[in-house]
Design an enzyme around this catalytic site. Structure first.
Site, short mmCIF file in Angstrom:
data_model
loop_
_atom_site.label_atom_id
_atom_site.label_comp_id
_atom_site.label_asym_id
_atom_site.label_seq_id
_atom_site.Cartn_x
_atom_site.Cartn_y
_atom_site.Cartn_z
N GLY A 50 4.60 -5.01 1.88
CA GLY A 50 5.78 -4.48 2.57
C GLY A 50 5.84 -4.85 4.04
O GLY A 50 6.62 -4.29 4.80
N HIS B 295 -2.55 1.39 -7.48
CA HIS B 295 -1.79 0.76 -6.40
C HIS B 295 -2.30 1.32 -5.06
O HIS B 295 -2.67 2.49 -4.97
CB HIS B 295 -0.29 1.04 -6.56
CG HIS B 295 0.55 0.22 -5.64
ND1 HIS B 295 0.73 0.57 -4.32
CD2 HIS B 295 1.23 -0.94 -5.83
CE1 HIS B 295 1.49 -0.36 -3.75
NE2 HIS B 295 1.81 -1.28 -4.64
N ASN C 139 7.70 -3.94 -8.91
CA ASN C 139 7.29 -2.57 -8.62
C ASN C 139 8.39 -1.92 -7.78
O ASN C 139 8.50 -2.20 -6.58
CB ASN C 139 5.95 -2.56 -7.87
CG ASN C 139 5.53 -1.15 -7.49
OD1 ASN C 139 6.08 -0.17 -7.99
ND2 ASN C 139 4.54 -1.04 -6.61
N TRP C 140 9.17 -1.08 -8.42
CA TRP C 140 10.29 -0.46 -7.70
C TRP C 140 9.84 0.66 -6.78
O TRP C 140 10.63 1.13 -5.96
CB TRP C 140 11.29 0.11 -8.70
CG TRP C 140 12.08 -0.91 -9.45
CD1 TRP C 140 11.94 -2.28 -9.39
CD2 TRP C 140 13.14 -0.66 -10.37
NE1 TRP C 140 12.86 -2.88 -10.21
CE2 TRP C 140 13.61 -1.91 -10.83
CE3 TRP C 140 13.75 0.51 -10.85
CZ2 TRP C 140 14.65 -2.02 -11.76
CZ3 TRP C 140 14.77 0.40 -11.78
CH2 TRP C 140 15.23 -0.86 -12.21
N LYS C 141 8.61 1.14 -6.97
CA LYS C 141 8.12 2.30 -6.21
C LYS C 141 9.12 3.45 -6.35
O LYS C 141 9.73 3.60 -7.42
CB LYS C 141 7.89 1.93 -4.74
CG LYS C 141 7.13 0.63 -4.58
CD LYS C 141 6.69 0.38 -3.18
CE LYS C 141 6.11 -1.02 -3.08
NZ LYS C 141 5.30 -1.22 -1.92
N GLU D 117 -0.89 2.36 -2.56
CA GLU D 117 -0.20 3.58 -2.08
C GLU D 117 -0.74 4.81 -2.79
O GLU D 117 -0.80 5.89 -2.21
CB GLU D 117 1.32 3.41 -2.27
CG GLU D 117 1.87 2.38 -1.29
CD GLU D 117 3.08 1.60 -1.77
OE1 GLU D 117 3.76 2.03 -2.72
OE2 GLU D 117 3.34 0.52 -1.19
N GLY E 140 7.13 -5.99 -4.76
CA GLY E 140 7.82 -4.77 -4.36
C GLY E 140 9.23 -5.07 -3.89
O GLY E 140 10.16 -5.20 -4.69
N GLY E 141 9.39 -5.21 -2.57
CA GLY E 141 10.71 -5.36 -1.95
C GLY E 141 11.64 -6.35 -2.64
O GLY E 141 12.79 -6.04 -2.94
N SER F 32 4.25 -9.09 -0.22
CA SER F 32 5.37 -9.84 0.34
C SER F 32 5.65 -11.15 -0.40
O SER F 32 5.94 -12.16 0.22
CB SER F 32 5.16 -10.06 1.84
OG SER F 32 5.11 -8.82 2.51
N GLU G 259 -3.89 -7.25 -4.20
CA GLU G 259 -2.85 -6.97 -3.20
C GLU G 259 -3.50 -6.62 -1.87
O GLU G 259 -3.90 -5.47 -1.66
CB GLU G 259 -2.00 -5.78 -3.65
CG GLU G 259 -1.29 -5.98 -4.96
CD GLU G 259 -0.05 -5.11 -5.03
OE1 GLU G 259 1.05 -5.68 -5.07
OE2 GLU G 259 -0.17 -3.88 -4.99
#
Ligand code: PEP
Length: 253
Positions: free
Chosen positions: A175, A97, A9-11, A99, A236-237, A215, A169
């Site tokens: 994150g 998601h 997930n590059w966001k 967010e 993500g990261g 994470s 999640e």
């Protein structure tokens, strides 16, 4: 065996050029998912075609959207419909998601409509669920996640449900560098599967892939993915660093 999935997930990160480079490095690296594994790249809308073009270089790599509208078409400036995604061969879409829930006010009810419209266009929704720290501290996470599933997914037929991927999640792990322990992940994934079983029966519940997100890193993926009910990760990261994401793909069962 259930599909084992590593989803990036590059966001809202990376320029087009940076994204192109990252994709090329990963897809042309030595790592080749087997027929039971899939690698998804959930990228910003303007990068979807490029991602599909690069993903097609190897089997079992796919582009995914990060969101879509709950509306079919019409006067909704700035929105992107499931039909549009389908028209450029996007086969997966993240839905709900945390967010999107937190910053864009997406509710369980709205997300249920997004799931339905994805399925109408043969797009597999990657339905995200998970609790905030406050809920975890109250130890009410099981009921909370069950309600998310019930309110967004349980209007689906059994046949439709088989085309859904679930991503658990815990928000407190996204994150933050704070990962759920393998015991916490396995416990929640088993709970989600038991909720699916109550509603749809054992055969269907056993076939649905449930990803863990929060994470996931190159150095913890293997341990997390080894849990019986964890069928891969939403990342993500670490998905922004080629060598890390390659390790995460390698960690799939
Ligand atoms: C995510 O983007 O869904 C996520 C889990 O992020 P991270 O891996 O950075 O925690």
């Amino acid at each position: 065996m259930r599909k084992q999935i590593a989803a990036a997930n590059w966001k809202m990160n990376l320029t087009y050029q940076q994204g192109a480079e990252l994709l090329k490095t990963i897809v042309t690296s030595g790592v080749s998912p087997n027929e039971n594994q899939q690698v998804l790249f959930a990228v910003p809308f303007p990068y979807l075609e490029l991602t599909n073009d690069t993903a097609h270089l190897k089997e079992n790599y796919f582009a995914a959207a990060q969101n879509c509208s709950d509306k079919k078409s019409g006067a909704y400036t700035g929105e992107v419909s499931a039909e549009m995604l389908k028209s450029i061969d996007v086969l997966f879409c993240l839905v709900g998601h945390s967010e999107r829930r937190e910053y864009f006010g997406e509710t369980n009810d709205l997300l249920g409509r997004k799931v339905s419209i994805c399925l109408t266009y043969d797009i597999t929704p990657v339905f995200c669920c998970g609790e905030a720290l406050r809920i975890r501290e109250q130890n009410t996470q099981n009921a909370f996640v069950e309600q998310q599933l019930r309110e967004s997914l349980f209007h689906l037929s059994s046949e439709q449900m088989l085309n859904v991927i679930i991503a658990y999640e815990p928000i407190w792990a996204i994150g933050t560098g704070k990962t759920a322990s393998t015991a916490q992940a396995q416990e929640m994934h088993a709970h989600i599967r038991s909720v699916l079983q109550k509603q749809y029966g054992q055969e269907i519940a056993q076939k649905i892939s449930i990803l863990y997100g929060g994470s996931v890193k190159a150095n913890n993926a293997k341990e997390l993915f080894a849990c019986e009910d964890v069928d891969g990760g939403l990342v993500g990261g670490a998905s922004l660093i080629a060598s890390d994401f390659i390790e995460i793909i390698r960690a799939l069962k």
